[in-house]
Design a protein around this motif. Structure first.
Motif, PDB file in Angstrom:
ATOM      1  N   LEU A  68       0.830  -1.204   0.000  1.00  0.00           N
ATOM      2  CA  LEU A  68       0.000   0.000   0.000  1.00  0.00           C
ATOM      3  C   LEU A  68       0.869   1.260   0.000  1.00  0.00           C
ATOM      4  CD1 LEU A  68      -2.666   1.597   0.370  1.00  0.00           C
ATOM      5  CD2 LEU A  68      -2.475   1.173   2.828  1.00  0.00           C
ATOM      6  N   GLY A  69       1.890   1.276   0.870  1.00  0.00           N
ATOM      7  CA  GLY A  69       2.788   2.444   0.934  1.00  0.00           C
ATOM      8  C   GLY A  69       3.406   2.714  -0.428  1.00  0.00           C
ATOM      9  N   ALA A  70       3.879   1.634  -1.077  1.00  0.00           N
ATOM     10  CA  ALA A  70       4.522   1.788  -2.393  1.00  0.00           C
ATOM     11  C   ALA A  70       3.506   2.263  -3.427  1.00  0.00           C
ATOM     12  CB  ALA A  70       5.144   0.457  -2.809  1.00  0.00           C
ATOM     13  N   ALA A  71       2.289   1.702  -3.370  1.00  0.00           N
ATOM     14  CA  ALA A  71       1.264   2.086  -4.347  1.00  0.00           C
ATOM     15  C   ALA A  71       0.891   3.555  -4.176  1.00  0.00           C
ATOM     16  CB  ALA A  71       0.026   1.195  -4.176  1.00  0.00           C
ATOM     17  N   LEU A  72       0.787   4.003  -2.936  1.00  0.00           N
ATOM     18  CA  LEU A  72       0.421   5.408  -2.687  1.00  0.00           C
ATOM     19  C   LEU A  72       1.480   6.354  -3.250  1.00  0.00           C
ATOM     20  CD1 LEU A  72      -0.965   5.166   0.954  1.00  0.00           C
ATOM     21  CD2 LEU A  72      -2.251   5.857  -1.082  1.00  0.00           C
ATOM     22  N   ARG A  73       2.736   5.942  -3.115  1.00  0.00           N
ATOM     23  CA  ARG A  73       3.808   6.793  -3.655  1.00  0.00           C
ATOM     24  C   ARG A  73       3.715   6.867  -5.180  1.00  0.00           C
ATOM     25  NH1 ARG A  73       8.270   7.809  -0.245  1.00  0.00           N
ATOM     26  NH2 ARG A  73       9.836   7.346  -1.822  1.00  0.00           N
ATOM     27  N   ARG A  74       3.306   5.776  -5.788  1.00  0.00           N
ATOM     28  CA  ARG A  74       3.151   5.794  -7.247  1.00  0.00           C
ATOM     29  C   ARG A  74       1.994   6.682  -7.676  1.00  0.00           C
ATOM     30  NH1 ARG A  74       3.952  -0.111  -9.860  1.00  0.00           N
ATOM     31  NH2 ARG A  74       5.995  -0.459  -8.952  1.00  0.00           N
ATOM     32  N   VAL A  75       0.889   6.568  -6.942  1.00  0.00           N
ATOM     33  CA  VAL A  75      -0.320   7.280  -7.355  1.00  0.00           C
ATOM     34  C   VAL A  75      -0.260   8.759  -6.947  1.00  0.00           C
ATOM     35  CG1 VAL A  75      -2.835   7.379  -7.078  1.00  0.00           C
ATOM     36  CG2 VAL A  75      -1.677   5.171  -7.260  1.00  0.00           C
ATOM     37  N   LEU A  76       0.241   9.020  -5.737  1.00  0.00           N
ATOM     38  CA  LEU A  76       0.148  10.395  -5.213  1.00  0.00           C
ATOM     39  C   LEU A  76       1.466  11.156  -5.255  1.00  0.00           C
ATOM     40  CD1 LEU A  76      -2.046   9.626  -2.074  1.00  0.00           C
ATOM     41  CD2 LEU A  76      -2.824  10.359  -4.330  1.00  0.00           C
ATOM     42  N   GLY A  77       2.565  10.453  -5.486  1.00  0.00           N
ATOM     43  CA  GLY A  77       3.847  11.145  -5.588  1.00  0.00           C
ATOM     44  C   GLY A  77       4.829  10.699  -4.519  1.00  0.00           C
ATOM     45  N   GLU A  78       6.097  11.002  -4.782  1.00  0.00           N
ATOM     46  CA  GLU A  78       7.181  10.520  -3.916  1.00  0.00           C
ATOM     47  C   GLU A  78       7.245  11.236  -2.565  1.00  0.00           C
ATOM     48  OE1 GLU A  78       9.600   7.934  -4.654  1.00  0.00           O
ATOM     49  OE2 GLU A  78       7.991   7.509  -6.073  1.00  0.00           O
ATOM     50  N   ASP A  79       6.460  12.302  -2.420  1.00  0.00           N
ATOM     51  CA  ASP A  79       6.476  13.012  -1.144  1.00  0.00           C
ATOM     52  C   ASP A  79       5.662  12.297  -0.077  1.00  0.00           C
ATOM     53  OD1 ASP A  79       8.032  14.987  -2.038  1.00  0.00           O
ATOM     54  OD2 ASP A  79       6.395  16.399  -2.470  1.00  0.00           O
ATOM     55  N   VAL A  80       4.933  11.291  -0.522  1.00  0.00           N
ATOM     56  CA  VAL A  80       4.105  10.552   0.424  1.00  0.00           C
ATOM     57  C   VAL A  80       4.999   9.630   1.248  1.00  0.00           C
ATOM     58  CG1 VAL A  80       2.414   8.686   0.556  1.00  0.00           C
ATOM     59  CG2 VAL A  80       2.032  10.619  -0.978  1.00  0.00           C
ATOM     60  N   PHE A  81       4.935   9.767   2.560  1.00  0.00           N
ATOM     61  CA  PHE A  81       5.643   8.776   3.360  1.00  0.00           C
ATOM     62  C   PHE A  81       4.851   8.428   4.606  1.00  0.00           C
ATOM     63  CE2 PHE A  81       7.224  12.955   4.184  1.00  0.00           C
ATOM     64  CZ  PHE A  81       7.305  13.042   5.566  1.00  0.00           C
ATOM     65  N   GLN A  82       5.222   7.307   5.186  1.00  0.00           N
ATOM     66  CA  GLN A  82       4.456   6.765   6.298  1.00  0.00           C
ATOM     67  C   GLN A  82       4.565   7.625   7.545  1.00  0.00           C
ATOM     68  OE1 GLN A  82       5.177   2.638   6.989  1.00  0.00           O
ATOM     69  NE2 GLN A  82       4.572   2.730   9.137  1.00  0.00           N
ATOM     70  N   ARG A  83       3.427   7.895   8.181  1.00  0.00           N
ATOM     71  CA  ARG A  83       3.466   8.642   9.436  1.00  0.00           C
ATOM     72  C   ARG A  83       3.014   7.770  10.600  1.00  0.00           C
ATOM     73  NH1 ARG A  83       4.464  14.332   8.429  1.00  0.00           N
ATOM     74  NH2 ARG A  83       4.366  14.579  10.666  1.00  0.00           N
ATOM     75  N   GLY A  84       2.529   6.595  10.312  1.00  0.00           N
ATOM     76  CA  GLY A  84       2.118   5.717  11.402  1.00  0.00           C
ATOM     77  C   GLY A  84       1.445   4.497  10.829  1.00  0.00           C
ATOM     78  N   SER A  85       1.389   3.433  11.632  1.00  0.00           N
ATOM     79  CA  SER A  85       0.740   2.219  11.150  1.00  0.00           C
ATOM     80  C   SER A  85       0.280   1.404  12.345  1.00  0.00           C
ATOM     81  CB  SER A  85       1.734   1.435  10.283  1.00  0.00           C
ATOM     82  OG  SER A  85       1.523   0.059  10.407  1.00  0.00           O
ATOM     83  N   ASN A  86      -0.859   0.755  12.177  1.00  0.00           N
ATOM     84  CA  ASN A  86      -1.375  -0.072  13.256  1.00  0.00           C
ATOM     85  C   ASN A  86      -2.109  -1.228  12.609  1.00  0.00           C
ATOM     86  OD1 ASN A  86      -3.959  -0.747  14.903  1.00  0.00           O
ATOM     87  ND2 ASN A  86      -2.485   0.035  16.392  1.00  0.00           N
ATOM     88  N   ILE A  87      -1.761  -2.432  13.059  1.00  0.00           N
ATOM     89  CA  ILE A  87      -2.347  -3.603  12.413  1.00  0.00           C
ATOM     90  C   ILE A  87      -2.964  -4.526  13.455  1.00  0.00           C
ATOM     91  CG2 ILE A  87      -1.844  -5.651  11.014  1.00  0.00           C
ATOM     92  CD1 ILE A  87       0.502  -3.973   9.827  1.00  0.00           C
ATOM     93  N   THR A  88      -4.190  -4.929  13.221  1.00  0.00           N
ATOM     94  CA  THR A  88      -4.831  -5.947  14.057  1.00  0.00           C
ATOM     95  C   THR A  88      -5.165  -7.112  13.121  1.00  0.00           C
ATOM     96  OG1 THR A  88      -7.091  -5.221  13.623  1.00  0.00           O
ATOM     97  CG2 THR A  88      -5.927  -4.104  15.423  1.00  0.00           C
ATOM     98  N   PRO A  89      -5.613  -8.263  13.661  1.00  0.00           N
ATOM     99  CA  PRO A  89      -5.935  -9.378  12.747  1.00  0.00           C
ATOM    100  C   PRO A  89      -7.060  -9.027  11.776  1.00  0.00           C
ATOM    101  CG  PRO A  89      -5.747 -10.150  15.005  1.00  0.00           C
ATOM    102  CD  PRO A  89      -5.687  -8.660  15.063  1.00  0.00           C
ATOM    103  N   GLU A  90      -7.844  -8.006  12.090  1.00  0.00           N
ATOM    104  CA  GLU A  90      -8.985  -7.675  11.211  1.00  0.00           C
ATOM    105  C   GLU A  90      -8.653  -6.722  10.089  1.00  0.00           C
ATOM    106  OE1 GLU A  90      -9.391  -7.378  14.692  1.00  0.00           O
ATOM    107  OE2 GLU A  90     -10.051  -9.468  14.636  1.00  0.00           O
ATOM    108  N   ARG A  91      -7.767  -5.777  10.350  1.00  0.00           N
ATOM    109  CA  ARG A  91      -7.583  -4.722   9.359  1.00  0.00           C
ATOM    110  C   ARG A  91      -6.205  -4.065   9.520  1.00  0.00           C
ATOM    111  NH1 ARG A  91      -5.922  -1.437  12.651  1.00  0.00           N
ATOM    112  NH2 ARG A  91      -7.127  -0.458  14.290  1.00  0.00           N
ATOM    113  N   LEU A  92      -5.824  -3.279   8.515  1.00  0.00           N
ATOM    114  CA  LEU A  92      -4.633  -2.456   8.676  1.00  0.00           C
ATOM    115  C   LEU A  92      -5.049  -1.002   8.704  1.00  0.00           C
ATOM    116  CD1 LEU A  92      -3.615  -0.774   5.894  1.00  0.00           C
ATOM    117  CD2 LEU A  92      -3.117  -3.101   5.164  1.00  0.00           C
TER     118      LEU A  92
END
Ligand code: SER
Length: 587
Positions: A457-481
């Motif tokens: 997803l992170g890589a896809a977002l950079r492709r679609v929205l531009g290289e300035d997009v970077f991760q600011r946080g992440s949280n994962i449970t068994p149900e969702r990201l």
């Protein structure tokens, strides 16, 4: 001369002398529990000063954002600052004392054209088991500095070391003589009367100090220097203090316009406000996205904002003043520090929120404090529990409580408070450590799959929205990201569909997920993304999905993208200013 010109002249001079220019590192050091902020230009370079090879070579120069809070109570006088810029040059086992001193001398007298007779020097006299530095005074003398302007002092003045363990050594400091009358017969550069202003410190790092304080010689000898940008700017422009330079003057004007008060009548207050808010803007504007909180950097940030707010209230400035002043600061620095512009919405939002929270807390807390104080005998001491209650429930930084008490002749049980505070911090650290495990709640099969999907997803977002997009946080449970990233508007349905498609295509291609270990430098050169910060010297794991993603990460991940199933974005929304949030699932 402008700040911009001074930075340029310095960096050009040193690049002409074979130094590679490196960008400023983050104000928030990574993986260094001993300090909260980068306090000197050498700080992010420690591994290289201990022998690791720097990709830029053996000579470096930069302009580093620094923050020191030990002098916070001094702010308001003519020269103390919390945030400041440090120009620096380094030699990793290349040149040593002579070339370092000659370079400094030439830059000051030939490039900046400071009259040589205005410069005084200090050197290390030797103390304990560390011998005197006899070479440095001889070099200065050979350059035409008379003996009476070369002063030798002990460890306190002329032996430099970091707060904790690390490289250290004797230094030679360069002072500008303001021409003021000496304050007494023994007035010297070691004196704080204001006649001499320290502008440059050349440290000869030839020792290492271990965590027990034991000092041993280093295999290679290094040079670490630091020149205070604000101070030099001040003296080159014949300004009385750093606050009259172009880096502060527009901010002081703004405070004046907002409050209807004059700088001349309220110098200390204006200086504290402008210093604290400048530091707050740089902390909030750092890509590490630190927000006000009750622990670590967030607590320092909170103190800075709340103290500035209190002084603004003393001037009867409106609540919006903190944000208006921050805007001036971003305007002043945005070109040289683009992260401030990139993160400006975050800066303003957090400032506004913190100001509001504090105003509310103040109203309630002051009532409570009055009650506590009313029950104290004359000259009594506020208990640690009560001071902690004001801190924990009402958000009073303990320094604020101390000031409040001092005004009425009361003390605060600070020792007890520190104990309670330490217990509280230990608890929140435990919590943070758990949250931090790559944002993973556990490492079951589903969370592992969602974790790999997060990379896609992170890589896809950079492709679609531009290289300035970077991760600011992440949280994962068994149900969702849940994935937070820097972006300043709502995504269109087309962009969301395109992002999903890129992820699902990568899944359909059944790509292997490979893991390798390397140094941070190798990872950087290889084009991996992730928070590099200043984690030099460390070995990191890189997870690669060929052609799609290459990221520093602790894992775990699936072996092949084919295992993931169908990726669906459920929601795209605002997280905080300049940060968007996606919730997604695998079906
Ligand atoms: N590390 C030295 C200092 O902070 C030189 O930059 O003074």
């Amino acid at each position: 001369m402008t700040a911009k010109e001074l930075r340029r002249l310095y960096l050009d001079f040193f690049t002409q002398h074979g130094h590679a220019q490196t960008p400023s590192s983050s104000l928030i050091p990574d993986n260094d529990p001993s300090v909260l902020f980068t306090t000197a230009g050498m700080h992010p370079l420690v591994p290289y000063l201990l022998g690791e090879k720097h990709p830029g070579g053996k000579r470096l120069c930069d302009c580093q954002k620094c923050l020191r809070t030990d002098d916070i109570d001094e702010v308001g006088d003519s020269c103390h600052l919390t945030f400041f810029e440090m120009l620096g040059n380094w030699s990793f086992g290349d040149y040593f004392k002579r070339e370092s001193i000659v370079l400094s001398h030439e830059f000051l007298t030939k490039v900046l054209k400071i009259p040589q007779e205005k410069i005084s020097i200090s050197v290390f006299a030797g103390e304990g088991d560390i011998p005197a530095d006899e070479e440095s005074p001889a070099i200065w003398e050979s350059l035409g500095y008379p003996k009476e302007r070369i002063h030798a002092f002990g460890k306190k003045e002329n032996f430099w070391s970091m707060a904790g363990a690390g490289p250290c050594g004797p230094d030679t400091e360069i002072f500008y003589d303001t021409g003021k009358e000496p304050c007494g017969a023994d007035c010297s550069p070691a004196c704080s009367c204001g006649k001499y202003i320290e502008i440059w410190n050349n440290v000869f790092l030839e020792y290492n100090r271990d965590s027990e304080g034991k000092v041993t010689p280093l295999a290679v000898k290094n040079v670490d220097t630091g020149l205070g940008l604000e101070r030099v700017l001040c003296l080159l422009n014949n300004k009385e203090t750093v606050f009259e330079t172009e880096l502060f003057a527009p901010v002081l004007e703004e405070i004046s316009a907002l409050s209807g008060q004059k700088y001349e009548d309220n110098k200390r207050t204006f200086r504290i406000i402008s210093d604290h808010l400048r530091a707050a803007v740089f902390i909030l504007g750092d890509d590490k996205a630190v927000a006000p909180s009750n622990v670590d950097q967030g607590y320092v940030l909170r103190r800075l904002i709340r103290r500035a707010y209190r002084y603004l209230s003393n001037l009867n400035a409106p609540d919006e003043a903190t944000v208006s002043i921050a805007k001036k600061i971003v305007e002043l620095y945005g070109e040289d520090y683009p992260e401030l512009v990139r993160n400006s919405e975050f800066i303003y939002e957090k400032l506004e929120k913190e100001t509001k929270a504090f105003r509310k807390a103040l109203a309630h807390g002051l009532k409570k404090a009055e009650k506590f104080l009313a029950n104290l005998p004359k000259g009594g001491t506020l208990s640690a529990e009560k001071a902690f209650k004001l801190y924990d429930t009402f958000g009073f930084p303990v320094e604020f409580t101390q000031e409040l008490c001092a005004e009425r002749g009361f003390g605060v049980d600070m020792e007890g408070f520190r104990e309670l505070f330490a217990q509280h911090q230990a608890k929140s650290r435990q919590g943070a450590a758990q949250k931090f495990k790559g944002g993973l709640a556990d490492s079951g099969e589903m969370t592992t799959k969602l974790h790999t999907a997060t990379h896609l997803l992170g890589a896809a977002l950079r492709r679609v929205l531009g290289e300035d997009v970077f991760q600011r946080g992440s949280n994962i449970t068994p149900e969702r990201l849940r994935f937070d990233f820097s972006f300043d508007r709502k995504m269109t349905p087309e962009e969301i569909a395109e992002t999903e498609k890129i992820v699902n295509d990568a899944i359909a291609q059944k790509l292997p997920v490979n893991c390798s270990e390397m140094s941070v430098e190798e990872a950087r050169v290889g084009g991996a993304i992730g928070v590099f910060g200043d984690r030099y010297g460390e070995r990191v794991k890189i997870y690669t999905i060929e052609g799609i993603s290459n990221e520093i990460c602790g894992g775990p991940h699936v072996d092949n993208t084919g295992e993931l199933g169908k990726f669906v974005i459920k929601k795209e929304s605002a997280s905080s200013a300049g940060v968007r949030r996606i919730k997604a699932v695998l079906e």
